[in-house]
Scaffold this active site. Structure first.
Site, PDB file in Angstrom:
ATOM      1  N   SER A 215       2.613   5.457  -1.701  1.00  0.00           N
ATOM      2  CA  SER A 215       1.380   4.282  -2.602  1.00  0.00           C
ATOM      3  C   SER A 215       1.411   3.188  -2.331  1.00  0.00           C
ATOM      4  O   SER A 215       2.152   1.890  -1.922  1.00  0.00           O
ATOM      5  CB  SER A 215       1.004   4.661  -3.794  1.00  0.00           C
ATOM      6  OG  SER A 215       0.250   3.730  -4.722  1.00  0.00           O
ATOM      7  N   ARG A 216       0.694   2.257  -1.506  1.00  0.00           N
ATOM      8  CA  ARG A 216       0.643   1.051  -0.735  1.00  0.00           C
ATOM      9  C   ARG A 216       0.047   0.684  -1.711  1.00  0.00           C
ATOM     10  O   ARG A 216       0.325  -0.760  -1.977  1.00  0.00           O
ATOM     11  CB  ARG A 216      -0.671   1.380   0.226  1.00  0.00           C
ATOM     12  CG  ARG A 216      -0.229   1.976   1.729  1.00  0.00           C
ATOM     13  CD  ARG A 216      -0.696   1.783   3.141  1.00  0.00           C
ATOM     14  NE  ARG A 216      -1.078   3.243   3.886  1.00  0.00           N
ATOM     15  CZ  ARG A 216      -1.725   3.016   5.013  1.00  0.00           C
ATOM     16  NH1 ARG A 216      -2.061   2.338   5.525  1.00  0.00           N
ATOM     17  NH2 ARG A 216      -1.903   4.140   5.893  1.00  0.00           N
ATOM     18  N   VAL A 217      -0.396   0.964  -2.809  1.00  0.00           N
ATOM     19  CA  VAL A 217      -0.790   0.101  -4.406  1.00  0.00           C
ATOM     20  C   VAL A 217       0.385  -0.034  -4.917  1.00  0.00           C
ATOM     21  O   VAL A 217       0.579  -1.436  -5.310  1.00  0.00           O
ATOM     22  CB  VAL A 217      -1.624   0.795  -5.437  1.00  0.00           C
ATOM     23  CG1 VAL A 217      -2.141  -0.728  -5.657  1.00  0.00           C
ATOM     24  CG2 VAL A 217      -3.238   1.073  -4.075  1.00  0.00           C
TER      25      VAL A 217
END
Lengths: 128, 521
Positions: B379-381
């Site tokens: 998850s890039r967040v």
């Protein structure tokens, strides 16, 4: 080079007001110079088809429920012919429109028929 | 005595617009395969709606045999013709029929009343519960919000699945792709996310939208039944197109769902949208493009297939406070063939989204469900979308599982390994067992936190792998019964204070004393 290019050029020349004899003579000379004489017949057929279609497009079809309604809606029909730039009118009696009239060319339509209003009413009643 | 039917008709007649106006029309030249070629319509716009005039030559009775008007969508503007995709039964269209411009782009009627309903991409109710009272229309195609209108993603959306919430956290306004082969649990993850929102307080609970693109109607009906049974349908909207629907409707379905999501987002609410699935969406768009004679590219997809998905997924956003602070979170689903994530459509969508959840058939068959490959899911967040409590407990699990994966190959030689390696393998197996979760048995985040805290804090030391799930269940029950203050504190503050930390450590010790059977060597 296919015949549609010559067709479009011929139509543009005729639309500009040049006399048909001058246009056709010019077309023949151009085709001969380029070695495309065999396309002359096809080009003429296409030009004729385009001009006939344009003429037909300009006719406004007026649908009336009864022949007698022509007088009743004469003013409205005249207004439509002017707005739609129609070149003429053709009256067609169609009882299915119930009353009123429908006027249309190939690109524009005015529906003032009873059938149109009743269908719109029905759809709005049954939608909600 | 007044008759309500007569009153209704009178009201409609008064509001009916009978003024004469000229309409631009065209004539149908050819029709077939859901596409009509129309001559005329000289000023038609791209994506404009046209309506086919079925009344020509028919009596009034014949015309109203079909209750609804038949619409089309302009998708190709050519020199002499306009190509229109028919949004309905093509059999109703005849050559020579008139089509007129409506002057409107395709909209979908929306309103609060649409919550809990099943609709098609045109906004018509298809659940048999009657028409929907809507108050607004939203454009189906719309430019996404710009950079300055957005805020950073900082609020979590809990899926209720430990493996995801701990290691691949999703934030409100994020796009997280769910990708895997058929029957690996992709839709289950999506539906579990919807089900888990019932644990959220009503004020912060997102409106969920499930978009079924070309799915079997039996599957959509089953999903609707599951949501209804769990009480989740009261905050969910289903936009459904089946495999037998025209490709035009399948193409429109995700955009219709996005338009509904934007309605709620602009009201300052959070919304969650699931596109199930975009692989079928790409196939429907390919079919439509080929029928419109658009030039085919790689794998016969049209040249703008990337743009199809990028403009759809960009509409998911977290708006800034000035625009209400609402959000639209997107969970697109992509089905791969034989695990090939390097294929055309999967790579396109992977490059658009803010992370992906990989599901593998091998893991599924081994009984590891959800069949997440934690190593390559991301998850890039990241932790910006986690509560403080979850951040505290999730760091160790990632490391443990990463080490376990490296050592997994040595498991068959366990007789020859040193003690430290054996311990790491045992720990990895326990964590793997802990992360298993049954379908539709989501866990609220505070239970996840205490479960992971326990695993990190020695709750599983000395226990067998087979007992891990039972220990977890009993530990949570023990805390809810005898240490309710711990759970309430984590639930309300979303953090583990020093005091709660101490209480949890003590609770683990007390639990081990209270349940010695799990730890008998």
């Amino acid at each position: 080079m296919n015949h549609t290019v010559y067709r479009d050029a011929t139509l543009r020349a005729l639309a500009s007001g040049t006399s048909p004899e001058v246009v056709l003579s010019g077309l023949q000379k151009t085709l001969a110079r380029r070695g495309h004489t065999k396309l002359y017949g096809a080009v003429l057929k296409e030009v004729l088809a385009s001009l006939s279609k344009k003429e037909a497009d300009g006719i406004a079809i007026i649908l009336l429920a009864r022949k007698e309604d022509e007088g009743t809606y004469a003013e409205a029909i005249k207004a439509f012919v002017h707005t739609a730039h129609a070149t003429g009118t053709r009256i067609v009696v169609d009882e299915s429109i119930v009353g009123g009239f429908i006027a249309q060319t190939t690109t524009t339509k005015r529906d003032q028929s009873y059938k149109g209003s009743l269908v719109a009413l029905y759809r709005s009643l049954t939608a909600g | 005595m007044s008759n309500p039917i007569i009153e209704r008709i009178q009201k409609e007649i008064e509001s009916l617009d009978t003024s004469s106006k000229d309409e631009q029309i065209g004539r149908v030249v050819t029709v077939g395969d859901g596409v009509a070629e129309i001559e005329g319509l000289v000023s038609a716009q791209m994506s404009e709606m046209v309506v086919f005039d079925e009344s020509e030559g028919k009596t009034l009775e014949e015309t109203i045999a079909h209750k609804d008007a038949l619409y089309g969508l302009v998708l190709n503007l050519e020199e002499e013709l306009v190509k229109v995709v028919v949004l309905g039964d093509t059999a109703r269209i005849k050559e020579g029929m008139t089509a007129r411009r409506t002057g409107k782009l395709l909209n979908i009627p929306v309103g609060d009343a649409i919550i809990g309903r099943v609709v098609n991409p045109l906004g018509d109710a298809i659940d048999g519960k009657g028409a929907i009272a809507t108050d607004r229309e939203m454009p189906i195609e719309r430019i996404a919000y710009g950079v300055m209108d957005r805020d950073s993603v900082n609020t979590p959306i809990h899926t209720g699945i430990k493996a995801i919430d701990a290691m691949i956290p999703i934030g409100r306004g994020q796009r997280e792709l769910i990708i895997g082969d058929r029957a690996t649990g992709k839709t289950t993850i999506a539906i579990d996310t919807i089900l888990n929102q019932r644990f959220e307080p009503k004020e912060t609970r997102p409106i969920c939208i499930y978009v079924a693109v070309g799915q079997k109607e039996s599957k959509t009906a089953r999903i609707m039944g599951e949501l209804q049974e769990a009480g989740a349908l009261e905050y969910t909207i289903i936009v459904s197109t089946s495999a037998s629907d025209p490709s035009a409707l399948q193409y429109l379905a995700p955009f219709a769902g996005a338009a509904i999501g934007e309605y709620f987002m602009e009201k300052g609410k959070d919304a969650l949208i699931i596109y199930d699935d975009l692989s079928k969406h790409a196939v429907a768009y390919r079919q439509m493009s080929l029928l419109l004679r658009r030039p085919p590219g790689r794998e016969a997809y049209p040249g703008d297939i990337f743009y199809l998905h990028s403009r759809l997924l960009e509409r998911a956003a977290k708006l800034n406070e000035k625009l209400g602070g609402g959000s639209l979170t997107a969970l697109p689903i992509i089905e791969t063939q034989e695990g090939d994530v390097s294929a055309y459509i999967p790579t396109n969508v992977i490059s658009i989204t803010d992370g992906q959840i990989f599901l593998e058939t091998d893991l599924f068959n081994k009984g590891i469900r959800p069949a997440l490959n934690v190593g390559i899911s991301v998850s890039r967040v990241g932790s910006s979308a986690q509560t403080k409590a979850m951040k505290k407990v999730s760091g160790k699990i990632r490391l443990e599982l990463a080490q376990f994966r490296e050592l997994e190959a040595f498991m068959q030689f366990s007789q020859d390994l040193d003690e430290d390696t054996k311990k790491r393998i045992e720990s990895g197996r326990k964590y793997t067992e802990l992360l298993k979760q049954k379908q539709h048995q989501t866990m609220p985040f505070y239970h996840q936190v205490v479960s992971l805290y326990g695993a990190n804090g020695g709750l599983l030391d000395g226990a067998k792998v087979e007992d891990v799930k039972k220990i977890e269940e009993e530990f949570i029950g023990f805390l809810e019964r005898d240490r309710a203050a711990i759970v309430e504190s984590i639930r309300d503050t979303r953090a583990i204070s020093d005091e709660v930390d101490g209480m949890l450590k003590a609770a683990i010790t007390d639990f081990k004393v209270a349940f010695p059977a799990f730890y008998a060597a």
